[in-house]
Design a protein around this motif. Sequence first.
Motif, PDB file in Angstrom:
ATOM      1  N   UNK A  32       0.837  -1.203   0.000  1.00 32.03           N
ATOM      2  CA  UNK A  32       0.000   0.000   0.000  1.00 32.03           C
ATOM      3  C   UNK A  32       0.873   1.253   0.000  1.00 32.03           C
ATOM      4  N   UNK A  33       1.913   1.223   0.799  1.00 30.19           N
ATOM      5  CA  UNK A  33       2.834   2.364   0.872  1.00 30.19           C
ATOM      6  C   UNK A  33       3.445   2.618  -0.516  1.00 30.19           C
ATOM      7  N   UNK A  34       3.862   1.545  -1.151  1.00 29.36           N
ATOM      8  CA  UNK A  34       4.463   1.653  -2.484  1.00 29.36           C
ATOM      9  C   UNK A  34       3.454   2.234  -3.488  1.00 29.36           C
ATOM     10  N   UNK A  35       2.207   1.780  -3.383  1.00 28.73           N
ATOM     11  CA  UNK A  35       1.166   2.275  -4.303  1.00 28.73           C
ATOM     12  C   UNK A  35       0.914   3.767  -4.080  1.00 28.73           C
ATOM     13  N   UNK A  36       0.925   4.197  -2.828  1.00 31.53           N
ATOM     14  CA  UNK A  36       0.715   5.628  -2.531  1.00 31.53           C
ATOM     15  C   UNK A  36       1.907   6.441  -3.047  1.00 31.53           C
ATOM     16  N   UNK A  37       3.113   5.923  -2.862  1.00 31.63           N
ATOM     17  CA  UNK A  37       4.307   6.624  -3.372  1.00 31.63           C
ATOM     18  C   UNK A  37       4.254   6.736  -4.893  1.00 31.63           C
ATOM     19  N   UNK A  38       3.802   5.663  -5.543  1.00 32.95           N
ATOM     20  CA  UNK A  38       3.689   5.682  -7.003  1.00 32.95           C
ATOM     21  C   UNK A  38       2.652   6.691  -7.469  1.00 32.95           C
ATOM     22  N   UNK A  39       1.526   6.747  -6.752  1.00 34.69           N
ATOM     23  CA  UNK A  39       0.454   7.689  -7.111  1.00 34.69           C
ATOM     24  C   UNK A  39       0.923   9.127  -6.931  1.00 34.69           C
ATOM     25  N   UNK A  40       1.711   9.345  -5.895  1.00 35.84           N
ATOM     26  CA  UNK A  40       2.224  10.697  -5.615  1.00 35.84           C
ATOM     27  C   UNK A  40       3.079  11.212  -6.769  1.00 35.84           C
ATOM     28  N   UNK A  41       3.845  10.328  -7.360  1.00 38.35           N
ATOM     29  CA  UNK A  41       4.713  10.733  -8.485  1.00 38.35           C
ATOM     30  C   UNK A  41       3.890  11.169  -9.686  1.00 38.35           C
ATOM     31  N   UNK A  59      -0.494  11.306   4.081  1.00 40.86           N
ATOM     32  CA  UNK A  59      -0.762   9.897   4.437  1.00 40.86           C
ATOM     33  C   UNK A  59       0.576   9.202   4.720  1.00 40.86           C
ATOM     34  N   UNK A  60       1.575   9.506   3.896  1.00 37.59           N
ATOM     35  CA  UNK A  60       2.898   8.893   4.089  1.00 37.59           C
ATOM     36  C   UNK A  60       3.580   9.434   5.361  1.00 37.59           C
ATOM     37  N   UNK A  69      -8.348   8.476  -7.185  1.00 38.84           N
ATOM     38  CA  UNK A  69      -9.520   8.094  -6.382  1.00 38.84           C
ATOM     39  C   UNK A  69      -9.328   6.686  -5.823  1.00 38.84           C
ATOM     40  N   UNK A  70      -8.769   5.805  -6.648  1.00 34.80           N
ATOM     41  CA  UNK A  70      -8.497   4.437  -6.174  1.00 34.80           C
ATOM     42  C   UNK A  70      -7.092   4.020  -6.576  1.00 34.80           C
ATOM     43  N   UNK A  71      -6.509   3.170  -5.745  1.00 32.99           N
ATOM     44  CA  UNK A  71      -5.166   2.651  -6.030  1.00 32.99           C
ATOM     45  C   UNK A  71      -5.251   1.290  -6.705  1.00 32.99           C
TER      46      UNK A  71
END
Length: 279
Positions: A29-38, A52-53, A245-247
């Motif tokens: 999940x952390x990786x997905x949020x980091x990817x979305x942030x980029x 969130x991070x 909106x969704x990961x």
Amino acid sequence: MTRNIKAELIERRISAGFKRINFSLPSDLKKAIEGALKKESVFLAKFTLENILKNNRISGKNRLPLCQDCGLAVIYVEIGEDMKIRGSLTAAINRGVEEAYSSAFLRKSVCGPLTRKNTKNNLPPVIHYNFVKGDSLKIHIMSKGGGSDNKSRLKMLNPSDGLEGIIDFVCETVKKAGSSACPPYIVGVGIGGSFDTVSFLAKKALFRKIGTGNRDKILNKTERDILERINRLNIGAGGFGGMTTALAVHINSEPCHIASLPVAVNINCHSARSLLLKF
Ligand code: SF4
């Protein structure tokens, strides 16, 4: 040959597991949020993802819960037919949940549905058992937030509604949820089974690691199509718009009655806390 495990070991691992997931986001999940942030370009949505991070870092460092809603304990057990538990498995799970929530001061979020009286120990958990071949024991644990469960839906579609009807229902559910279930979301979808099993399929889909594609070719494509459509809804991280909106969308499916097409959508929030315990 039968393998033996002491119930006390299960109790300890369950307790440690619930503490861990409440203090630290799962790595996928952390990786997905980091990817979305980029990829995200909307300022406030980026700000939300960064926070969130940051929240995750503070929680881990200070052993503080990721969210004030420490969730309902949901447990999915896959137990081998050749596995013997010395002691009661259900009692061990209950004790593990109670120990984690009381000793780590996690919020107890369980109450009588009509009395609204808190059970004060976060019991009972929701436990699903499944018997499999072999001598292994796998226990998937989840702290499920109430806010995101509240936005989940189930519908008995007509078989003629087909795949398009399913996709429309999933996207409509996310649209109705808007920002109130704490996006970005993980969207669990159950297709098939019956009225009572389809919601379990949707919940079980939330245990799958983000980034692992569906093994079924059609479902794999459907997951990607739905995710793309959801991310065009412009709800975004924290409800601030943008493309996050969704990961992930995860689908589980099983055969159903010829007259039915059950569909369930279980939404999980950005505090999607789960872990697989292997014994
Ligand atoms: S939906 Fe999730 S992030 Fe929002 S309050 Fe509930 S547990 Fe926390």
